[in-house]
Scaffold this motif. Structure first.
Motif, PDB file in Angstrom:
ATOM      1  N   SER A  67       0.833  -1.212   0.000  1.00  0.00           N
ATOM      2  CA  SER A  67       0.000   0.000   0.000  1.00  0.00           C
ATOM      3  C   SER A  67       0.865   1.259   0.000  1.00  0.00           C
ATOM      4  N   GLN A  68       1.922   1.253   0.824  1.00  0.00           N
ATOM      5  CA  GLN A  68       2.818   2.406   0.887  1.00  0.00           C
ATOM      6  C   GLN A  68       3.541   2.628  -0.438  1.00  0.00           C
ATOM      7  N   LEU A  69       3.996   1.525  -1.039  1.00  0.00           N
ATOM      8  CA  LEU A  69       4.692   1.636  -2.329  1.00  0.00           C
ATOM      9  C   LEU A  69       3.749   2.121  -3.428  1.00  0.00           C
ATOM     10  N   SER A  70       2.496   1.682  -3.370  1.00  0.00           N
ATOM     11  CA  SER A  70       1.516   2.143  -4.364  1.00  0.00           C
ATOM     12  C   SER A  70       1.307   3.655  -4.256  1.00  0.00           C
ATOM     13  N   GLU A  71       1.248   4.145  -3.013  1.00  0.00           N
ATOM     14  CA  GLU A  71       1.123   5.595  -2.808  1.00  0.00           C
ATOM     15  C   GLU A  71       2.363   6.319  -3.314  1.00  0.00           C
ATOM     16  N   GLN A  72       3.538   5.770  -3.017  1.00  0.00           N
ATOM     17  CA  GLN A  72       4.781   6.370  -3.494  1.00  0.00           C
ATOM     18  C   GLN A  72       4.830   6.399  -5.012  1.00  0.00           C
ATOM     19  N   LEU A  73       4.317   5.319  -5.616  1.00  0.00           N
ATOM     20  CA  LEU A  73       4.323   5.237  -7.077  1.00  0.00           C
ATOM     21  C   LEU A  73       3.463   6.337  -7.683  1.00  0.00           C
ATOM     22  N   GLY A  74       2.284   6.585  -7.084  1.00  0.00           N
ATOM     23  CA  GLY A  74       1.426   7.661  -7.574  1.00  0.00           C
ATOM     24  C   GLY A  74       2.101   9.013  -7.442  1.00  0.00           C
ATOM     25  N   TYR A  75       2.770   9.252  -6.317  1.00  0.00           N
ATOM     26  CA  TYR A  75       3.476  10.519  -6.091  1.00  0.00           C
ATOM     27  C   TYR A  75       4.622  10.680  -7.084  1.00  0.00           C
ATOM     28  N   LYS A  76       5.387   9.606  -7.311  1.00  0.00           N
ATOM     29  CA  LYS A  76       6.519   9.672  -8.235  1.00  0.00           C
ATOM     30  C   LYS A  76       6.036   9.868  -9.675  1.00  0.00           C
ATOM     31  N   ASN A  77       4.872   9.309  -9.997  1.00  0.00           N
ATOM     32  CA  ASN A  77       4.315   9.529 -11.341  1.00  0.00           C
ATOM     33  C   ASN A  77       4.041  11.011 -11.587  1.00  0.00           C
ATOM     34  N   HIS A 130      21.190  20.992 -17.718  1.00  0.00           N
ATOM     35  CA  HIS A 130      21.713  19.731 -17.184  1.00  0.00           C
ATOM     36  C   HIS A 130      20.961  19.320 -15.922  1.00  0.00           C
ATOM     37  N   TYR A 131      20.669  20.283 -15.077  1.00  0.00           N
ATOM     38  CA  TYR A 131      19.953  19.998 -13.823  1.00  0.00           C
ATOM     39  C   TYR A 131      18.562  19.429 -14.124  1.00  0.00           C
ATOM     40  N   VAL A 132      17.855  20.061 -15.079  1.00  0.00           N
ATOM     41  CA  VAL A 132      16.502  19.604 -15.433  1.00  0.00           C
ATOM     42  C   VAL A 132      16.538  18.194 -16.000  1.00  0.00           C
ATOM     43  N   LEU A 133      17.498  17.948 -16.916  1.00  0.00           N
ATOM     44  CA  LEU A 133      17.583  16.628 -17.544  1.00  0.00           C
ATOM     45  C   LEU A 133      18.026  15.561 -16.539  1.00  0.00           C
ATOM     46  N   ASP A 134      18.988  15.921 -15.678  1.00  0.00           N
ATOM     47  CA  ASP A 134      19.442  14.968 -14.662  1.00  0.00           C
ATOM     48  C   ASP A 134      18.316  14.635 -13.684  1.00  0.00           C
ATOM     49  N   THR A 135      17.531  15.658 -13.315  1.00  0.00           N
ATOM     50  CA  THR A 135      16.406  15.437 -12.406  1.00  0.00           C
ATOM     51  C   THR A 135      15.410  14.460 -13.019  1.00  0.00           C
ATOM     52  N   TYR A 136      15.138  14.644 -14.305  1.00  0.00           N
ATOM     53  CA  TYR A 136      14.216  13.750 -14.998  1.00  0.00           C
ATOM     54  C   TYR A 136      14.752  12.309 -15.001  1.00  0.00           C
ATOM     55  N   GLN A 137      16.060  12.171 -15.330  1.00  0.00           N
ATOM     56  CA  GLN A 137      16.657  10.841 -15.378  1.00  0.00           C
ATOM     57  C   GLN A 137      16.635  10.168 -13.998  1.00  0.00           C
ATOM     58  N   ASN A 138      16.979  10.942 -12.974  1.00  0.00           N
ATOM     59  CA  ASN A 138      17.007  10.383 -11.618  1.00  0.00           C
ATOM     60  C   ASN A 138      15.616   9.973 -11.153  1.00  0.00           C
ATOM     61  N   GLU A 139      14.617  10.807 -11.441  1.00  0.00           N
ATOM     62  CA  GLU A 139      13.254  10.483 -11.011  1.00  0.00           C
ATOM     63  C   GLU A 139      12.683   9.323 -11.815  1.00  0.00           C
ATOM     64  N   TYR A 140      13.101   9.220 -13.084  1.00  0.00           N
ATOM     65  CA  TYR A 140      12.674   8.079 -13.890  1.00  0.00           C
ATOM     66  C   TYR A 140      13.275   6.781 -13.328  1.00  0.00           C
ATOM     67  N   ALA A 141      14.573   6.844 -12.944  1.00  0.00           N
ATOM     68  CA  ALA A 141      15.228   5.675 -12.354  1.00  0.00           C
ATOM     69  C   ALA A 141      14.569   5.304 -11.027  1.00  0.00           C
ATOM     70  N   SER A 142      14.218   6.334 -10.240  1.00  0.00           N
ATOM     71  CA  SER A 142      13.558   6.100  -8.955  1.00  0.00           C
ATOM     72  C   SER A 142      12.181   5.483  -9.170  1.00  0.00           C
ATOM     73  N   LEU A 143      11.462   5.966 -10.185  1.00  0.00           N
ATOM     74  CA  LEU A 143      10.139   5.422 -10.513  1.00  0.00           C
ATOM     75  C   LEU A 143      10.248   3.951 -10.896  1.00  0.00           C
ATOM     76  N   LYS A 144      11.225   3.630 -11.737  1.00  0.00           N
ATOM     77  CA  LYS A 144      11.416   2.237 -12.172  1.00  0.00           C
ATOM     78  C   LYS A 144      11.774   1.346 -10.981  1.00  0.00           C
ATOM     79  N   GLN A 145      12.624   1.872 -10.097  1.00  0.00           N
ATOM     80  CA  GLN A 145      13.012   1.107  -8.916  1.00  0.00           C
ATOM     81  C   GLN A 145      11.803   0.824  -8.024  1.00  0.00           C
ATOM     82  N   THR A 146      10.952   1.821  -7.849  1.00  0.00           N
ATOM     83  CA  THR A 146       9.750   1.648  -7.034  1.00  0.00           C
ATOM     84  C   THR A 146       8.802   0.642  -7.677  1.00  0.00           C
ATOM     85  N   LYS A 147       8.666   0.717  -9.014  1.00  0.00           N
ATOM     86  CA  LYS A 147       7.811  -0.235  -9.728  1.00  0.00           C
ATOM     87  C   LYS A 147       8.320  -1.662  -9.548  1.00  0.00           C
ATOM     88  N   ASP A 148       9.646  -1.837  -9.712  1.00  0.00           N
ATOM     89  CA  ASP A 148      10.240  -3.176  -9.565  1.00  0.00           C
ATOM     90  C   ASP A 148      10.032  -3.707  -8.149  1.00  0.00           C
TER      91      ASP A 148
END
Length: 360
Positions: A67-77, A130-148
């Motif tokens: 349940s907690q991870l599902s909430e985190q996933l919605g927030y990260k989305n 660079h900051y904007v693109l890095d932020t996107y990449q990091n949050e995408y990686a975090s999203l994938k990690q949470t999904k996994d």
């Protein structure tokens, strides 16, 4: 007559002391096959019921995590949507030529002051990009990690549910067997009294004592490097690496010296199996097992409990696995020689032979 609290506690204590001295009335006479089977089944019911409770608690914890991870996933989305939009605008700026215009202005500067001023602007914009693109990449990686992680937890939850169902079915089948034996017995009251006596003894004394023995064994085995220091001749080298030969009598002496509780236990090496057996104050414990070499999470020699008997009663696999998990009875070759790994552990009459290879 109702007992006050101090008297009640004293009564329970005296009862348990009496039980330690005389664990089961039936121990004075040999148990019949029927009695032994009923007591075995009853003990298995107690222990599998305890495992069911553990699984149920783990199920609740896992469900909460899902349940907690599902909430985190919605927030990260939501986070990644914002970052993706910003990154898209930055990339569009490159393709639409805005950065080329800025670069052109830099090259057409009329003075060094203008050149460095434009260069500062350019660097600020580039860093922001660079900051904007890095932020996107990091949050995408975090999203994938949470999904996994969520997928794994969901899969684990299904496994837990299946295991819970199987254990409940085992308990129901065992209970049906015990009920059937009681109903067909010529003396069901005697059998019921034996079950209640054994249950009380196991829950108040037996389980504690079994875990106490395993705790003492685990503590002693963690000092196995001390054994090697005392028996340096046990380690020999050959063309393939090293060999450790542990003699049954030497291991017994070592374990007895580590804990007074273990002095009444004897360890015996037979072909492919180790047996540890001992008796104390009405408690008879017998452990049978074997070793395997494991490489994950690290190279070690793991002890597996194949059979566990308490006062002649077989404990179920759930108890054996729990004890294996809670108490490490294995040992780690790298603690003896840092640059080696175990490749084989074989048990023969009177000896345990461990093969090691050099692993730099």
């Amino acid at each position: 007559m109702r007992l006050n609290k101090p008297c009640k506690h004293l009564f329970i204590t005296l009862s348990l002391l009496f039980m330690i001295t005389i664990p089961m009335k039936t121990s004075a006479a040999p148990l019949t096959d029927e009695e032994l089977k009923i007591l075995n089944d009853s003990l298995s019911i107690i222990e599998i019921d305890r495992e069911v409770s553990r699984i149920e608690n783990r199920q609740k914890e896992t469900q909460q995590s899902v349940s907690q991870l599902s909430e985190q996933l919605g927030y990260k989305n939501e986070q990644i949507k914002t970052s993706r939009d910003a990154a898209g605008k930055r990339l569009a700026a490159y393709y639409m030529g805005e950065r080329e215009t800025l670069l052109g202005a830099l090259l057409s500067a009329n003075s060094l002051h203008d050149f460095f001023t434009i260069l500062d602007y350019y660097q600020i914009i580039a860093e922001r990009d660079h900051y904007v693109l890095d932020t996107y990449q990091n949050e995408y990686a975090s999203l994938k990690q949470t999904k996994d992680k969520l997928e794994k937890m969901t899969s684990d939850l299904e496994t837990i549910k299946d295991n819970l169902l199987k254990q409940r079915e085992r308990v129901a089948a065992l209970q049906q067997s015990v009920d059937g034996s009681l109903s067909s017995s010529v003396d069901p009251e005697k059998l019921q009294a034996m079950i209640e006596e054994m249950t009380l003894y196991w829950e108040n004394v037996g389980l504690y004592e079994v875990r106490r023995y395993f705790r003492a064994l685990a503590a002693a085995m963690s000092d196995f490097p001390d054994f090697m220091q005392e028996h340096e001749s046990s380690l020999t080298s050959d063309k393939n690496g090293y060999t450790i030969v542990v003699q049954e009598s030497d291991l017994n002496d070592f374990l007895h010296s580590k804990n007074e509780l273990l002095t009444n236990m004897s360890f015996q090496f037979d072909e492919g199996i180790i047996t540890a057996q001992g008796s104390r104050e009405g408690i008879n414990l017998k452990v049978e097992g074997h070793y395997t070499v494991e490489n994950e999470p690290q190279n070690c020699i793991v002890f597996h409990v194949d059979r566990l008997l308490f006062n002649g009663l077989d404990l179920p696999d759930t108890t054996r696995k729990e004890l294996e998990t809670d108490f490490d009875l294995g040992f780690y070759p790298k603690k003896i020689v840092p640059f080696v790994e175990a490749t084989e552990a074989t048990i023969h009459k009177g000896t345990l032979i461990i093969k090691l290879k050099i692993a730099l």
